[in-house]
Structure formats: C-alpha cells, structure tokens
Design a protein around this motif. Structure first.
Motif, mmCIF file in Angstrom:
data_model
loop_
_atom_site.group_PDB
_atom_site.id
_atom_site.type_symbol
_atom_site.label_atom_id
_atom_site.label_comp_id
_atom_site.label_asym_id
_atom_site.label_seq_id
_atom_site.Cartn_x
_atom_site.Cartn_y
_atom_site.Cartn_z
ATOM 1 N N ALA A 183 48.076 -39.227 60.600
ATOM 2 C CA ALA A 183 49.180 -39.517 60.336
ATOM 3 C C ALA A 183 50.344 -38.387 60.993
ATOM 4 C CB ALA A 183 50.804 -40.591 59.866
ATOM 5 N N THR A 184 49.227 -37.485 60.829
ATOM 6 C CA THR A 184 50.210 -35.595 60.961
ATOM 7 C C THR A 184 49.766 -36.150 63.004
ATOM 8 O OG1 THR A 184 47.966 -35.073 61.642
ATOM 9 C CG2 THR A 184 49.485 -34.854 59.407
ATOM 10 N N LEU A 185 50.199 -34.601 64.235
ATOM 11 C CA LEU A 185 50.177 -34.916 65.409
ATOM 12 C C LEU A 185 48.818 -34.046 65.356
ATOM 13 C CD1 LEU A 185 54.490 -33.649 66.435
ATOM 14 C CD2 LEU A 185 52.907 -35.907 66.165
ATOM 15 N N ALA A 189 44.996 -26.878 72.674
ATOM 16 C CA ALA A 189 45.487 -25.308 72.747
ATOM 17 C C ALA A 189 46.715 -24.899 73.570
ATOM 18 C CB ALA A 189 44.218 -24.523 74.161
ATOM 19 N N LEU A 190 46.932 -25.937 74.399
ATOM 20 C CA LEU A 190 48.544 -25.960 74.664
ATOM 21 C C LEU A 190 49.347 -26.289 73.525
ATOM 22 C CD1 LEU A 190 50.172 -26.187 77.503
ATOM 23 C CD2 LEU A 190 50.414 -27.642 77.118
ATOM 24 N N SER A 191 49.587 -26.464 72.039
ATOM 25 C CA SER A 191 50.272 -26.966 71.794
ATOM 26 C C SER A 191 50.419 -24.769 70.480
ATOM 27 C CB SER A 191 50.394 -27.992 70.549
ATOM 28 O OG SER A 191 49.144 -28.060 69.868
ATOM 29 N N ALA A 198 55.806 -30.361 67.823
ATOM 30 C CA ALA A 198 56.415 -30.915 67.913
ATOM 31 C C ALA A 198 57.582 -30.631 69.410
ATOM 32 C CB ALA A 198 57.181 -31.215 67.349
ATOM 33 N N PRO A 199 57.648 -29.299 68.996
ATOM 34 C CA PRO A 199 57.935 -28.845 70.241
ATOM 35 C C PRO A 199 57.066 -28.291 71.939
ATOM 36 C CG PRO A 199 57.403 -26.764 68.902
ATOM 37 C CD PRO A 199 56.802 -27.354 67.724
#
Length: 385
Positions: A183-185, A189-191, A198-199
């Motif tokens: 259930a995590t995000l 490489a982008l994030s 989240a951002p």
C-alpha cells in the motif's frame, strides 16, 4: 522520418478509406450517432456513456484498431467514447527526453474526430518503473535533480494537454501509483530526483489543471473487489485522502475493473459489502467515479465456453449493478471489444490452455452473454442527471 511515423501517417491517409469500409459493414453507424440498439445508446438514455479502448495499426491490420474495418464497426456501433490502449503512454510518446512522437496518437484522434467520438487521455504519468521508458530510469538529472525532474514532468504534461486542448475532456493524469503489496507509493527515477512520490504525483495534477483547466482529472488504478485487493484499496484511499488534504486537483477515481471471477467459491454478493464500503469512502470525499478498463478474467470456471460465458456475464452484471447505483459514475469503458485482441491472453493465459473470453464480443466479433449483461445493466440503471 522514423518508420513508426511513416506508418502512422499512412494510417492517417487511410482514415477515409477505413471510414467507408466500416460504414459498409452491417451494424455500423453514422458518424457520432450510434446505433439505436448500441450500448452507448442504452447508456445515453440514463445520462451515461459507454466506450472502449482502441489501438493504432497500419490500415486493415488484424488488430483492435480503428484501421481494422471489422473492429471499427464494433466501435462505431456501441461506443460513445474512446481511449487509446497504449499510444498516449510515455513509452509511446517519448522516444527520448528531448523528443515527442505524436503520430500514432494523432491518427487515433483524427479517426475519432471524423466519427464524432470523444477521446479520453490515458495517461500522463504511469508511475511505475517498469512502465516508464527505459531512458527515464537511467536519466541523468544533473546537479539540481529536483529542478530538472520537475521541468521534465511539467514539460510532458503541458505539451500533451495543450496539443489536444478541449478535444480531450478527461485525463488519467496518474496511473497505478500504489504498490498493492504494501500500500505504499511506487518510486521511479523521476520521483527520486524530485524528492518523493507524493510531490511527483501532486505536480502532475497541478500541471494538468493549469494546462487543461476544462478537463476531468483522474487518478486511475486497478484495486478491485476481489478478496486479495483489500491492502491495495486501503493504499488508494490513503492516497486520495492525501490529495484532498493537500488541495491537489483530483476530480475522480478511475476504477479500472479488470475483474477476476471466483468460481463457485465466492459469489459476487459476498464481495459487495466491502466493495460498497470502499466506493462509499471514495465518493464521500467528493470524488467522481469512472470505469476505465472493464474486462473479466474467467478464472475458476470450467473450460466449456458456454458455462464460462454465462459465469462472466453474471459476474459482470452483478458488478455493474453496484457501480451504476452511484450517481457519481458517468463513463463505462471496456478494455477491448473482442476476445481476439484482448491483452489478457498474453498477460495471464489459462492453465488448461483454452483461450480467455474476457470481452463483450468473441474472437469472431459475435456478441456474447457479457454484452447482453452490460446492456441489461445499463437498461436497469437509475437515470443520472
């Protein structure tokens, strides 16, 4: 000029010929009108729309493409809305960090426009490493990675949205960001360059709102009603709660609806309470609902196609009766009209070797009980303002 671009331009040149061929096919319809007994006509009578994904191909190729006259006839008979199966994803549009290639998606848009069919945008960011282009996962974001990553994402979303303007009124801005395992995000490489998942997701939605202020902005994911989806659903609820708390402009949840039959071990009625609790939580936060990718895997059903088709149809009807009870649901899209071109056969073949039957039409383009179930659910649905 790349081979892909030459092929796509050839497909654009063939749009008129394909249109004529489809019009000559029994059951095809006038541009944008829909046949009186088509699924979209039934949906429209209740204030809703029915649609499907569509692929690109060279003219007359044996694919689920607008350029295949037999498939085009199904689209123009039953659909009031289309979505590109793969042609708007980063892998298709971004051959490199510095170049876009819109030829294939432009061909889909041209055909849809000629037939009076609106198109959904799918998607502006598929936030999983394995579905981003290879160059993105090895990209050098330089000495100021957060600024470079933000610029890359902003450029992508803005370029796509502004190119199509008001011709696209709904976007899956972010696709599948929640890892169902815990259930995590997911991180890409982008994030990682941008400072977190989240951002990154927030920036995608804020950029889409600026570039397409008219559009419905959707978070799209495959959490479903089967028992092993509880953790995934919880992660999606947490993400949606976070969007609201941070003031992120998300309008709707895209419920992909890649359903999996449970055989005789668990009925649809047994799945309904938990599923309604999830939908109630989503809509209580003010989100609309979109069924974005409906198909049904015939797991735990006998090989006999008659038995399987009946089981799939019953499962589809039970699911749609629940979903259509929510006034916040307007659009229902299947992920392919015919078994012949369904992605599921390659993704998860049956262990007994018989071909999957997950779509409203069979591999000979004949309607199946699933289509009748969709029609019955639309007919029985409460009217939506």
């Amino acid at each position: 000029m790349t081979m892909a671009r030459r092929d796509a331009l050839a497909a654009l040149a063939g749009v008129a010929a394909t249109t004529c061929a489809a019009a000559a096919t029994p059951g095809a319809m006038r541009a944008g009108a829909g046949s009186a007994d088509g699924l979209n006509a039934l949906a429209a009578a209740k204030g809703r729309r029915f649609g499907s994904c569509v692929a690109w191909s060279p003219p007359a190729a044996n694919r689920g493409s607008f350029a295949n006259p037999a498939y085009a006839a199904l689209l123009t008979r039953d659909c009031g809305l289309l979505v590109a199966e793969n042609e708007m994803k980063w892998r298709a549009l971004r051959p490199s960090a510095t170049r876009f290639d819109f030829a294939r998606f432009d061909a889909i848009m041209a055909w849809a426009t000629a037939h009076g069919l609106p198109v959904r945008g799918h998607n502006l960011l598929w936030h999983q490493p394995k579905w981003m282009p290879a160059w993105e996962e090895t990209h050098d974001f330089g000495a100021r990675p957060a600024i470079a990553a933000a610029a890359l994402l902003t450029e992508h979303v803005t370029t796509v949205c502004r190119r199509y303007g008001t011709r696209i009124a709904s976007y899956d801005v972010v696709n599948e960001a929640v890892d169902p395992a815990d259930a995590t995000l997911y991180q890409t490489a982008l994030s990682r360059a941008l400072g977190g998942a989240a951002p990154t997701l927030d920036l995608a939605f804020h950029t889409a709102r600026r570039a397409a202020p008219h559009a419905q902005l959707v978070y799209n994911d495959y959490m479903s009603w089967e028992p092993d989806n509880a953790r995934h659903r919880a992660g999606v609820l947490t993400l949606l709660e976070g969007f609201r708390a941070r003031g992120v402009p998300v309008d709707a949840l895209g419920v992909q609806s890649h359903l999996v039959t449970q055989g005789t071990g668990m009925s649809a009625a047994a799945l309904e309470p938990e599923w309604r609790r999830f939908l109630d939580a989503v809509t209580a936060m003010g989100y609309d609902l979109v069924i974005t990718e409906l198909d049904v895997r015939d797991n735990r059903l006998p090989a006999d196609p008659i038995v399987r088709d009946r089981g799939v149809a019953d499962y589809t009807r039970a699911y749609l009766d629940i979903m259509l009870a929510y006034p916040r649901l307007r659009d229902i899209l299947v992920w392919g009209m015919t078994d012949r071109y369904s992605w599921i056969e390659g993704f998860e073949p049956r262990k007994d070797g018989v071909r999957r039957r997950p779509c409203p039409y069979d591999d000979r383009f004949a309607p199946k009980p699933m289509r009748a179930a969709i029609a019955a659910a639309l007919t029985a649905a409460p009217a939506r303002a």
